[in-house]
Design a protein around this motif. Sequence first.
Motif, PDB file in Angstrom:
ATOM      1  N   SER A  39      33.004  32.415  34.702  1.00 54.42           N
ATOM      2  CA  SER A  39      33.294  32.005  36.079  1.00 54.42           C
ATOM      3  C   SER A  39      34.372  30.935  36.085  1.00 54.42           C
ATOM      4  CB  SER A  39      32.048  31.440  36.744  1.00 54.42           C
ATOM      5  OG  SER A  39      31.063  32.419  36.847  1.00 54.42           O
ATOM      6  N   ALA A  40      35.118  30.905  37.193  1.00 55.52           N
ATOM      7  CA  ALA A  40      36.150  29.888  37.380  1.00 55.52           C
ATOM      8  C   ALA A  40      36.190  29.507  38.854  1.00 55.52           C
ATOM      9  CB  ALA A  40      37.508  30.423  36.925  1.00 55.52           C
ATOM     10  N   PRO A  41      36.698  28.319  39.163  1.00 54.21           N
ATOM     11  CA  PRO A  41      36.784  27.900  40.562  1.00 54.21           C
ATOM     12  C   PRO A  41      37.730  28.796  41.367  1.00 54.21           C
ATOM     13  CG  PRO A  41      37.487  26.127  39.069  1.00 54.21           C
ATOM     14  CD  PRO A  41      37.196  27.328  38.239  1.00 54.21           C
ATOM     15  N   GLY A  42      37.575  28.765  42.680  1.00 53.85           N
ATOM     16  CA  GLY A  42      38.481  29.476  43.571  1.00 53.85           C
ATOM     17  C   GLY A  42      38.309  30.980  43.562  1.00 53.85           C
ATOM     18  N   ALA A  43      37.092  31.458  43.375  1.00 52.07           N
ATOM     19  CA  ALA A  43      36.790  32.895  43.348  1.00 52.07           C
ATOM     20  C   ALA A  43      37.551  33.617  42.234  1.00 52.07           C
ATOM     21  CB  ALA A  43      37.067  33.542  44.701  1.00 52.07           C
ATOM     22  N   LEU A  44      37.820  32.907  41.154  1.00 51.99           N
ATOM     23  CA  LEU A  44      38.487  33.500  40.003  1.00 51.99           C
ATOM     24  C   LEU A  44      37.472  33.727  38.890  1.00 51.99           C
ATOM     25  CD1 LEU A  44      41.635  31.176  39.854  1.00 51.99           C
ATOM     26  CD2 LEU A  44      41.471  33.446  40.898  1.00 51.99           C
ATOM     27  N   HIS A  45      37.867  34.516  37.926  1.00 51.02           N
ATOM     28  CA  HIS A  45      37.074  34.663  36.711  1.00 51.02           C
ATOM     29  C   HIS A  45      38.021  34.547  35.517  1.00 51.02           C
ATOM     30  CE1 HIS A  45      38.512  38.800  37.337  1.00 51.02           C
ATOM     31  NE2 HIS A  45      38.442  38.914  36.030  1.00 51.02           N
ATOM     32  N   ILE A  46      37.437  34.294  34.367  1.00 53.84           N
ATOM     33  CA  ILE A  46      38.225  34.155  33.146  1.00 53.84           C
ATOM     34  C   ILE A  46      37.867  35.300  32.219  1.00 53.84           C
ATOM     35  CG2 ILE A  46      38.694  32.716  31.123  1.00 53.84           C
ATOM     36  CD1 ILE A  46      38.059  30.289  32.962  1.00 53.84           C
ATOM     37  N   ALA A  47      38.899  35.963  31.736  1.00 57.53           N
ATOM     38  CA  ALA A  47      38.745  37.076  30.809  1.00 57.53           C
ATOM     39  C   ALA A  47      39.755  36.901  29.685  1.00 57.53           C
ATOM     40  CB  ALA A  47      38.977  38.405  31.535  1.00 57.53           C
ATOM     41  N   ARG A  48      39.646  37.731  28.676  1.00 62.35           N
ATOM     42  CA  ARG A  48      40.617  37.694  27.585  1.00 62.35           C
ATOM     43  C   ARG A  48      41.958  38.238  28.064  1.00 62.35           C
ATOM     44  NH1 ARG A  48      38.113  36.896  22.343  1.00 62.35           N
ATOM     45  NH2 ARG A  48      40.198  37.137  21.494  1.00 62.35           N
ATOM     46  N   GLY A  49      43.035  37.633  27.607  1.00 57.04           N
ATOM     47  CA  GLY A  49      44.375  38.081  27.950  1.00 57.04           C
ATOM     48  C   GLY A  49      44.722  39.384  27.255  1.00 57.04           C
TER      49      GLY A  49
END
Length: 159
Positions: A5-15
Amino acid sequence: MNVWSAPGALHIARGEVEDADSLARLHAQGFYRGWPASDFADYLGDSRITPAYVATDARRRISGFAMLRISGEESELLTIAVDPKMRGRGLGAALLAAAFADLAMSPVKTLFLEVDETNAPALALYHRFGFAPIGKRKGYYPKPDGSAATALVMRATIG
């Protein structure tokens, strides 16, 4: 595949290699000497050695990223960049948290980085994650005026 999870309705995934142009644009917004997209594509092509973590929306518009280099039990934060419009919202912390979580599942025990010793926001973030200074590199970062900034070398323990 891990997703964080990330702020601002973002998510973190592998590049992924397809992210190279976006990463180069973001990097150029945060650093005097940005890296070319071809360098990012090369790094992203071997994600075992140089994993990247991208903060993205559902349409894969990238707002920030962190890229590492792994060698045995050590890793280096090669670079981290956040879209200027998204700074101050905790995105850098979310990217570092994802990297730490991923590294905790690997043989890596130590994470190193270099940071401009005058970059107070970055230093505050790194201290929150347990980084401590271990040395300096004078004249490491070139500046637009022709001078060069000193890099503070920092280390954190994983796990």
